[in-house]
Scaffold this motif. Structure first.
Motif, PDB file in Angstrom:
ATOM      1  N   VAL A  57      43.483  48.049  51.698  1.00 33.58           N
ATOM      2  CA  VAL A  57      43.548  49.308  51.045  1.00 33.58           C
ATOM      3  C   VAL A  57      43.365  49.009  50.223  1.00 33.58           C
ATOM      4  CG1 VAL A  57      46.462  49.922  52.196  1.00 33.58           C
ATOM      5  CG2 VAL A  57      46.217  48.628  50.194  1.00 33.58           C
ATOM      6  N   GLU A  58      43.267  49.931  49.015  1.00 39.22           N
ATOM      7  CA  GLU A  58      42.770  49.772  47.741  1.00 39.22           C
ATOM      8  C   GLU A  58      43.959  49.692  46.822  1.00 39.22           C
ATOM      9  OE1 GLU A  58      39.796  52.641  45.024  1.00 39.22           O
ATOM     10  OE2 GLU A  58      39.654  52.986  47.008  1.00 39.22           O
ATOM     11  N   HIS A  69      44.613  37.712  41.945  1.00 41.80           N
ATOM     12  CA  HIS A  69      43.552  38.130  43.323  1.00 41.80           C
ATOM     13  C   HIS A  69      42.768  36.984  42.547  1.00 41.80           C
ATOM     14  CE1 HIS A  69      44.914  42.545  43.843  1.00 41.80           C
ATOM     15  NE2 HIS A  69      45.631  41.578  44.356  1.00 41.80           N
ATOM     16  N   VAL A  70      42.262  36.702  40.650  1.00 40.14           N
ATOM     17  CA  VAL A  70      41.263  35.578  40.754  1.00 40.14           C
ATOM     18  C   VAL A  70      41.222  34.616  40.986  1.00 40.14           C
ATOM     19  CG1 VAL A  70      40.656  34.896  38.202  1.00 40.14           C
ATOM     20  CG2 VAL A  70      40.934  37.646  38.878  1.00 40.14           C
ATOM     21  N   VAL A  71      42.800  34.258  40.813  1.00 33.91           N
ATOM     22  CA  VAL A  71      43.265  32.702  41.437  1.00 33.91           C
ATOM     23  C   VAL A  71      42.835  32.294  42.826  1.00 33.91           C
ATOM     24  CG1 VAL A  71      45.031  31.042  41.182  1.00 33.91           C
ATOM     25  CG2 VAL A  71      45.328  32.375  39.507  1.00 33.91           C
ATOM     26  N   HIS A  72      43.206  33.769  43.481  1.00 36.49           N
ATOM     27  CA  HIS A  72      42.645  33.401  45.108  1.00 36.49           C
ATOM     28  C   HIS A  72      41.296  33.346  45.718  1.00 36.49           C
ATOM     29  CE1 HIS A  72      46.845  34.780  46.869  1.00 36.49           C
ATOM     30  NE2 HIS A  72      46.788  33.638  45.917  1.00 36.49           N
ATOM     31  N   TYR A  73      40.902  34.050  44.488  1.00 34.97           N
ATOM     32  CA  TYR A  73      39.222  34.003  45.098  1.00 34.97           C
ATOM     33  C   TYR A  73      39.121  32.738  44.489  1.00 34.97           C
ATOM     34  CZ  TYR A  73      34.132  34.709  44.456  1.00 34.97           C
ATOM     35  OH  TYR A  73      32.552  34.867  45.106  1.00 34.97           O
ATOM     36  N   SER A 111      36.399  41.395  46.311  1.00 35.17           N
ATOM     37  CA  SER A 111      36.951  40.212  48.052  1.00 35.17           C
ATOM     38  C   SER A 111      38.616  41.029  47.847  1.00 35.17           C
ATOM     39  CB  SER A 111      37.049  39.122  47.770  1.00 35.17           C
ATOM     40  OG  SER A 111      36.171  38.448  47.797  1.00 35.17           O
ATOM     41  N   PHE A 112      39.021  41.438  46.862  1.00 37.35           N
ATOM     42  CA  PHE A 112      40.477  41.772  47.630  1.00 37.35           C
ATOM     43  C   PHE A 112      40.974  43.547  47.008  1.00 37.35           C
ATOM     44  CE2 PHE A 112      40.520  37.403  47.155  1.00 37.35           C
ATOM     45  CZ  PHE A 112      41.237  36.384  47.995  1.00 37.35           C
ATOM     46  N   ILE A 117      34.410  37.354  38.136  1.00 32.29           N
ATOM     47  CA  ILE A 117      35.621  38.595  38.399  1.00 32.29           C
ATOM     48  C   ILE A 117      35.530  40.008  39.517  1.00 32.29           C
ATOM     49  CG2 ILE A 117      36.818  40.673  37.193  1.00 32.29           C
ATOM     50  CD1 ILE A 117      37.358  37.391  36.222  1.00 32.29           C
ATOM     51  N   ARG A 118      33.771  40.147  39.330  1.00 34.51           N
ATOM     52  CA  ARG A 118      33.511  41.287  40.476  1.00 34.51           C
ATOM     53  C   ARG A 118      33.526  40.794  41.785  1.00 34.51           C
ATOM     54  NH1 ARG A 118      28.994  41.574  42.580  1.00 34.51           N
ATOM     55  NH2 ARG A 118      28.038  39.810  41.800  1.00 34.51           N
TER      56      ARG A 118
END
Length: 107
Positions: free
Chosen positions: A70-71, A78-82, A64-65, A58-59
């Motif tokens: 942009v923040e 994002h978790v899935v894409h990582y 990464s995303f 998760i971290r």
């Protein structure tokens, strides 16, 4: 290499579906969880015996995303894409063809 790309797409589709199913399951079983804690529970369940690695996953997804370009807030996508490319990279080693012992050098 077409076989590798097909295998990667198939894996990505399967892993995405699996993560989404786990997301819904965790949401039903633990309605009090949301955001980061829910994502961590999903990843822990998917990792099984390696569940202790979930906070790190998760971290890293967050790093990464959420900062670039942009923040923004961490989202489940994002978790899935990582997670998918991380596992897909290990597949590339598994599906490397031809194996080095069968390579032929020609002048």
């Amino acid at each position: 290499m077409p076989f590798v790309r097909l295998a990667e797409r198939r894996y990505a589709r399967h892993a995405s579906r699996q993560l989404l199913d786990l997301f819904w399951l965790e949401q039903r079983e633990h309605p009090e969880l949301n955001g980061r804690s829910l994502y961590q529970a999903v990843v822990a369940r998917r990792l099984g015996p390696e569940a202790a690695r979930a906070p790190e996953v998760i971290r890293r997804a967050e790093e990464s995303f959420t900062d670039w370009p942009v923040e923004r807030e961490l989202r489940f996508r994002h978790v899935v894409h990582y997670q998918i490319p991380q596992a897909s990279l290990s597949m590339m080693v598994t599906f490397a063809w031809p194996p080095p012992s069968h390579m032929v050098c020609r002048p």
